[in-house]
Scaffold this motif. Structure first.
Motif, PDB file in Angstrom:
ATOM      1  N   VAL A   1       0.837  -1.208   0.000  1.00 36.22           N
ATOM      2  CA  VAL A   1       0.000   0.000   0.000  1.00 36.22           C
ATOM      3  C   VAL A   1       0.872   1.259   0.000  1.00 36.22           C
ATOM      4  CG1 VAL A   1      -2.073  -1.074   0.962  1.00 36.22           C
ATOM      5  CG2 VAL A   1      -0.306  -0.204   2.505  1.00 36.22           C
TER       6      VAL A   1
ATOM      7  N   SER B   1      -6.631   2.347   5.743  1.00 39.49           N
ATOM      8  CA  SER B   1      -7.604   2.995   6.644  1.00 39.49           C
ATOM      9  C   SER B   1      -6.927   3.467   7.928  1.00 39.49           C
ATOM     10  CB  SER B   1      -8.738   2.029   6.979  1.00 39.49           C
ATOM     11  OG  SER B   1      -8.263   0.962   7.769  1.00 39.49           O
TER      12      SER B   1
ATOM     13  N   GLU C   1      -2.913  -5.575  15.625  1.00 43.93           N
ATOM     14  CA  GLU C   1      -3.879  -4.547  15.216  1.00 43.93           C
ATOM     15  C   GLU C   1      -5.317  -4.973  15.534  1.00 43.93           C
ATOM     16  OE1 GLU C   1      -3.385  -3.445  11.074  1.00 43.93           O
ATOM     17  OE2 GLU C   1      -1.237  -3.271  11.328  1.00 43.93           O
TER      18      GLU C   1
HETATM   19 FE1  SF4 Z   1      -4.993  -2.779   5.050  1.00 42.70          FE
HETATM   20 FE2  SF4 Z   1      -5.211  -2.551   7.691  1.00 42.70          FE
HETATM   21 FE3  SF4 Z   1      -2.805  -3.038   6.619  1.00 42.70          FE
HETATM   22 FE4  SF4 Z   1      -3.981  -0.648   6.334  1.00 42.70          FE
HETATM   23  S1  SF4 Z   1      -3.279  -1.592   8.269  1.00 42.70           S
HETATM   24  S2  SF4 Z   1      -2.983  -1.831   4.731  1.00 42.70           S
HETATM   25  S3  SF4 Z   1      -6.132  -1.191   6.162  1.00 42.70           S
HETATM   26  S4  SF4 Z   1      -4.571  -4.378   6.561  1.00 42.70           S
END
Ligand code: SF4
Ligand code: 13P
Length: 315
Positions: free
Chosen positions: A63, A89, A202
């Motif tokens: 990401v 998010s 998390e």
């Molecule tokens: Fe996806 Fe959660 Fe990792 Fe962000 S923290 S990339 S929302 S799994």
């Protein structure tokens, strides 16, 4: 798209060689992407790889904050993300100006931020951490040091409990890890009484309190490979099951159920990347991660601090 399904793997391999490119992929990426990656890992491992690679190009299958971290650490390299909309998010739950005010209201606190945040938040941070090194980094601080921990309240609460430190938690969270249903997990445990429940930090406290083991994606993977139990209920994004199945083919892996009617709990951001987008990104050299130099320099300090401490502690 000029390539076909069957030769896309070969085309990616050729392009990587031709362009001296490397593909770094997170464990939450789809299996095909993990298969073409030069390195797959958790956030700590990926940032360590980004810092040391000799490649000219990094294609980051993950990401935005991960690709941005790679660019911050390797400004002379070109960094690409297959889909620029692949956000997070958790990172979004920490807007820069709100956080700046929060920090200013607590000037005697050191700021420790989880790597899942924007470059702007990293620039306001003293030390970055990941789920692989957060506990050790907090324990490395002087006992009396007051701490702001951002942006994940669940990871923060978990560390606070474990270390007993004075920590102020930012109220952010990950949509993927907060959706697990403790009730459905309990039902599953009745159906699989010998299964170990393993969870990412998390997850909410109610799930963590039930877990036999808590750790980063790479720690969960290691646990499944090395533990003697046959069955595991896995409370994290199910992309990790791909590598777990490869490394521990004799184990039974059950994804923890979400509290809605969906069959899976994929991260919608991570799953925006596809093998086709990765191929196009490598071929066309876009979309590219660009970061303004003064912001990069400020954000870099807090990440380098994390890498220094991790190296010193042998993590
Ligand atoms: Fe996806 Fe959660 Fe990792 Fe962000 S923290 S990339 S929302 S799994
Ligand atoms: P780790 O792979 O560092 O455990 O991080 C999990 C995660 O949520 C990444 O977005």
């Amino acid at each position: 798209m000029e390539t076909t399904e069957t030769d896309i793997f070969e085309d990616i391999k050729q392009l990587k060689k031709q362009k001296n490119a490397i593909i770094l992929a997170h464990y939450y990426q789809e299996g095909d992407i993990q298969d073409v990656a030069d390195y797959i890992g958790d956030s700590l491992g990926l940032s360590q790889q980004a810092a040391k690679t000799n490649a000219d190009i990094i294609v980051f299958a993950g990401v935005h904050f991960m690709a941005e971290t790679a660019k911050i650490l390797s400004p002379q390299k070109r960094v690409f993300l297959p889909d620029l909309n692949a956000g997070c998010s958790l990172a979004d739950s920490c807007p820069t100006e709100d956080f700046r005010k929060f920090k200013e209201a607590h000037p005697d606190h050191i700021v420790i931020s989880y790597i899942n945040c924007s470059a702007e938040i990293k620039a306001l941070t003293d030390i970055v951490c990941t789920s692989s090194n957060a506990v050790q980094i907090i324990n490395d601080l002087p006992k009396e040091q007051k701490i702001i921990f951002a942006p994940d309240r669940n990871l923060g609460q978990y560390i606070k409990k474990l270390t007993g430190r004075d920590m102020l938690l930012w109220n952010g969270s990950c949509m993927v890890h907060e959706i697990f249903s403790a009730k459905k997990i309990t039902q599953l445990q009745h159906e699989h009484p010998n299964a170990k429940l393993i969870a990412h930090p998390e997850c909410e406290e109610v799930v963590l309190d039930m877990a036999d083991f808590i750790g980063s994606t790479s720690a969960l993977l290691k646990y499944v490979v090395n533990n003697d139990s046959k069955e595991y209920i896995v409370a994290t994004e199910p992309g990790i099951l791909y590598e777990m199945t490869k490394r521990a083919p004799d184990k039974i892996l059950i994804p923890a159920p979400p509290n809605n009617n969906c069959a899976c709990n994929d991260c919608p951001h991570m799953k925006l990347n596809t093998l086709e987008k990765l191929y196009a990104c490598l071929k066309n050299e876009k979309p590219e991660i660009i970061i303004e130099e003064s912001l990069r320099k400020k954000a870099e300090k807090s990440i380098l601090k994390m890498l220094e401490i991790s190296a010193r502690l042998g993590l």
